[in-house]
Design an enzyme around this catalytic site. Structure first.
Site, PDB file in Angstrom:
ATOM      1  N   ARG A  73      88.612 -73.766  32.602  1.00  0.00           N
ATOM      2  CA  ARG A  73      89.764 -74.770  32.917  1.00  0.00           C
ATOM      3  C   ARG A  73      90.814 -74.150  32.351  1.00  0.00           C
ATOM      4  O   ARG A  73      91.991 -74.991  32.421  1.00  0.00           O
ATOM      5  CB  ARG A  73      89.337 -76.075  32.139  1.00  0.00           C
ATOM      6  CG  ARG A  73      88.220 -76.797  32.852  1.00  0.00           C
ATOM      7  CD  ARG A  73      87.863 -77.969  32.108  1.00  0.00           C
ATOM      8  NE  ARG A  73      86.586 -78.538  32.490  1.00  0.00           N
ATOM      9  CZ  ARG A  73      86.153 -79.146  33.520  1.00  0.00           C
ATOM     10  NH1 ARG A  73      87.024 -79.017  34.418  1.00  0.00           N
ATOM     11  NH2 ARG A  73      84.879 -79.463  33.647  1.00  0.00           N
ATOM     12  N   ASN A  74      91.066 -72.837  31.846  1.00  0.00           N
ATOM     13  CA  ASN A  74      92.157 -72.424  31.261  1.00  0.00           C
ATOM     14  C   ASN A  74      92.982 -71.442  32.544  1.00  0.00           C
ATOM     15  O   ASN A  74      92.481 -70.737  33.189  1.00  0.00           O
ATOM     16  CB  ASN A  74      91.827 -71.178  30.356  1.00  0.00           C
ATOM     17  CG  ASN A  74      93.024 -70.394  29.781  1.00  0.00           C
ATOM     18  OD1 ASN A  74      93.784 -70.111  30.630  1.00  0.00           O
ATOM     19  ND2 ASN A  74      92.663 -70.037  28.755  1.00  0.00           N
TER      20      ASN A  74
ATOM     21  N   ASP B  43      83.783 -64.839  27.982  1.00  0.00           N
ATOM     22  CA  ASP B  43      83.906 -65.348  26.617  1.00  0.00           C
ATOM     23  C   ASP B  43      84.640 -64.430  25.977  1.00  0.00           C
ATOM     24  O   ASP B  43      84.273 -63.165  26.187  1.00  0.00           O
ATOM     25  CB  ASP B  43      82.642 -65.611  26.025  1.00  0.00           C
ATOM     26  CG  ASP B  43      82.666 -66.630  24.883  1.00  0.00           C
ATOM     27  OD1 ASP B  43      83.906 -67.306  24.639  1.00  0.00           O
ATOM     28  OD2 ASP B  43      81.835 -65.999  23.823  1.00  0.00           O
ATOM     29  N   SER B  44      85.525 -64.704  25.078  1.00  0.00           N
ATOM     30  CA  SER B  44      86.313 -63.614  24.351  1.00  0.00           C
ATOM     31  C   SER B  44      86.716 -63.875  23.058  1.00  0.00           C
ATOM     32  O   SER B  44      86.460 -64.934  22.816  1.00  0.00           O
ATOM     33  CB  SER B  44      87.586 -63.238  25.119  1.00  0.00           C
ATOM     34  OG  SER B  44      88.472 -64.308  25.299  1.00  0.00           O
TER      35      SER B  44
ATOM     36  N   GLY C 243      96.767 -66.875  20.940  1.00  0.00           N
ATOM     37  CA  GLY C 243      95.812 -66.533  19.859  1.00  0.00           C
ATOM     38  C   GLY C 243      96.015 -65.699  18.780  1.00  0.00           C
ATOM     39  O   GLY C 243      97.176 -65.810  18.242  1.00  0.00           O
ATOM     40  N   TYR C 244      95.675 -64.506  18.750  1.00  0.00           N
ATOM     41  CA  TYR C 244      95.737 -63.372  17.732  1.00  0.00           C
ATOM     42  C   TYR C 244      96.724 -62.568  18.211  1.00  0.00           C
ATOM     43  O   TYR C 244      97.169 -61.528  17.559  1.00  0.00           O
ATOM     44  CB  TYR C 244      94.608 -62.826  17.236  1.00  0.00           C
ATOM     45  CG  TYR C 244      93.329 -63.796  16.743  1.00  0.00           C
ATOM     46  CD1 TYR C 244      93.609 -64.192  15.194  1.00  0.00           C
ATOM     47  CD2 TYR C 244      92.565 -64.505  17.534  1.00  0.00           C
ATOM     48  CE1 TYR C 244      92.804 -65.094  14.887  1.00  0.00           C
ATOM     49  CE2 TYR C 244      91.716 -65.454  16.872  1.00  0.00           C
ATOM     50  CZ  TYR C 244      91.707 -65.515  15.489  1.00  0.00           C
ATOM     51  OH  TYR C 244      90.765 -66.535  14.873  1.00  0.00           O
TER      52      TYR C 244
HETATM   53  P1  IMP Z   1      87.730 -68.017  24.750  1.00  0.00           P
HETATM   54  O1  IMP Z   1      87.298 -67.022  25.356  1.00  0.00           O
HETATM   55  O2  IMP Z   1      88.712 -68.978  25.554  1.00  0.00           O
HETATM   56  O3  IMP Z   1      86.591 -68.938  24.267  1.00  0.00           O
HETATM   57  O4  IMP Z   1      88.707 -67.450  23.425  1.00  0.00           O
HETATM   58  C1  IMP Z   1      88.354 -67.518  22.135  1.00  0.00           C
HETATM   59  C2  IMP Z   1      89.613 -67.049  21.480  1.00  0.00           C
HETATM   60  O5  IMP Z   1      89.679 -65.708  21.447  1.00  0.00           O
HETATM   61  C3  IMP Z   1      90.972 -67.717  21.617  1.00  0.00           C
HETATM   62  O6  IMP Z   1      90.951 -69.177  21.475  1.00  0.00           O
HETATM   63  C4  IMP Z   1      91.795 -66.906  20.917  1.00  0.00           C
HETATM   64  O7  IMP Z   1      91.944 -67.242  19.676  1.00  0.00           O
HETATM   65  C5  IMP Z   1      91.062 -65.350  20.941  1.00  0.00           C
HETATM   66  N1  IMP Z   1      91.378 -64.566  22.185  1.00  0.00           N
HETATM   67  C6  IMP Z   1      90.651 -64.265  23.077  1.00  0.00           C
HETATM   68  N2  IMP Z   1      91.511 -63.510  24.048  1.00  0.00           N
HETATM   69  C7  IMP Z   1      92.682 -63.237  23.375  1.00  0.00           C
HETATM   70  C8  IMP Z   1      93.818 -62.510  23.706  1.00  0.00           C
HETATM   71  O8  IMP Z   1      94.071 -62.053  24.824  1.00  0.00           O
HETATM   72  N3  IMP Z   1      95.042 -62.784  22.945  1.00  0.00           N
HETATM   73  C9  IMP Z   1      94.820 -63.269  21.673  1.00  0.00           C
HETATM   74  N4  IMP Z   1      93.623 -63.942  21.363  1.00  0.00           N
HETATM   75  C10 IMP Z   1      92.736 -63.950  22.121  1.00  0.00           C
END
Ligand code: IMP
Length: 203
Positions: free
Chosen positions: A8-9, A69-70, A156-157
């Protein structure tokens, strides 16, 4: 071939659409399936979470689904925050609190021990009975954790992730520059090859 992107992002969706442009794949999103339930990301690995999401969305929609997932893995913290990246600082976590917590935990780490990587796992799954083999790929980008937040961009980071080939943090780089080298872009390039091959088998 139709492909549902299990996110949903909006930012991720835009990136994925851009990369699949020029192929014959018709990209759908969860906006096309508003009733699709959210998946609880309780896996111990990025791969488990990505597969869980792809399977759930393929099962609900009856179409092939792509999920990701990341997160950030810091060497000196044995891979933390890892799958807990989004909720690293506990209930009410947000990017600023997560970054501050990471800075505190890395306060005494010398320069030689500040290595880290962003990881993105993408998973493809088909609906039950469609004969589509599940696939996962991983994209990684290495960097170093800075000693203070730098740069206004990204999310994020990104402000703590120093990418030495550019001499900047991800939050100092423009989105186009980041998207050329990011973990997500690297995983997407790999998954695109797989999707192209799959399209030949399941047009
Ligand atoms: P998800 O894949 O949307 O569950 O992301 C998990 C979390 O990993 C995010 O909320 C960020 O804190 C971090 N993250 C994932 N990808 C990135 C990026 O490209 N830049 C910075 N933080 C990231």
């Amino acid at each position: 071939m139709e492909l549902v992107i299990a996110t949903r992002n909006k930012g991720k969706l835009r990136e994925i659409r851009a990369l699949l442009k020029g192929t014959r794949i018709r990209v759908l999103s969860l906006d096309d399936f508003p009733g699709c339930p959210d998946v609880i990301e309780d896996g111990k690995t990025f791969r488990e979470n990505a597969l869980k999401k792809a399977r759930a969305v393929a099962g609900y929609t009856g179409k092939t689904a792509l999920a990701d997932d990341s997160g950030l893995s810091v060497d000196a913290l044995d891979g933390a925050p890892g799958v807990y990246s989004a909720r690293f600082s506990g209930p009410g976590a947000d990017d600023l609190k997560n970054n501050r917590k990471l800075l505190r935990m890395m306060k005494d780490a010398p320069d030689s021990e500040r290595g880290a990587e962003f990881v993105c796992v993408m998973a493809l799954a088909g609906p039950p009975g469609a004969g589509i083999k599940e696939k996962t790929v991983k994209g990684v980008v290495r960097g170093r954790i800075t000693r203070e937040m730098r740069g206004p961009r990204g999310f994020g980071y990104d402000p703590l992730f120093y990418y030495s080939p550019k001499g900047m943090t991800f939050a100092e780089m423009g989105p186009e520059e980041k998207n050329k080298v990011s973990h997500r872009a690297r995983a997407l390039t790999k998954i695109k090859d797989i999707i192209n091959r799959m399209q030949l088998a399941h047009p």
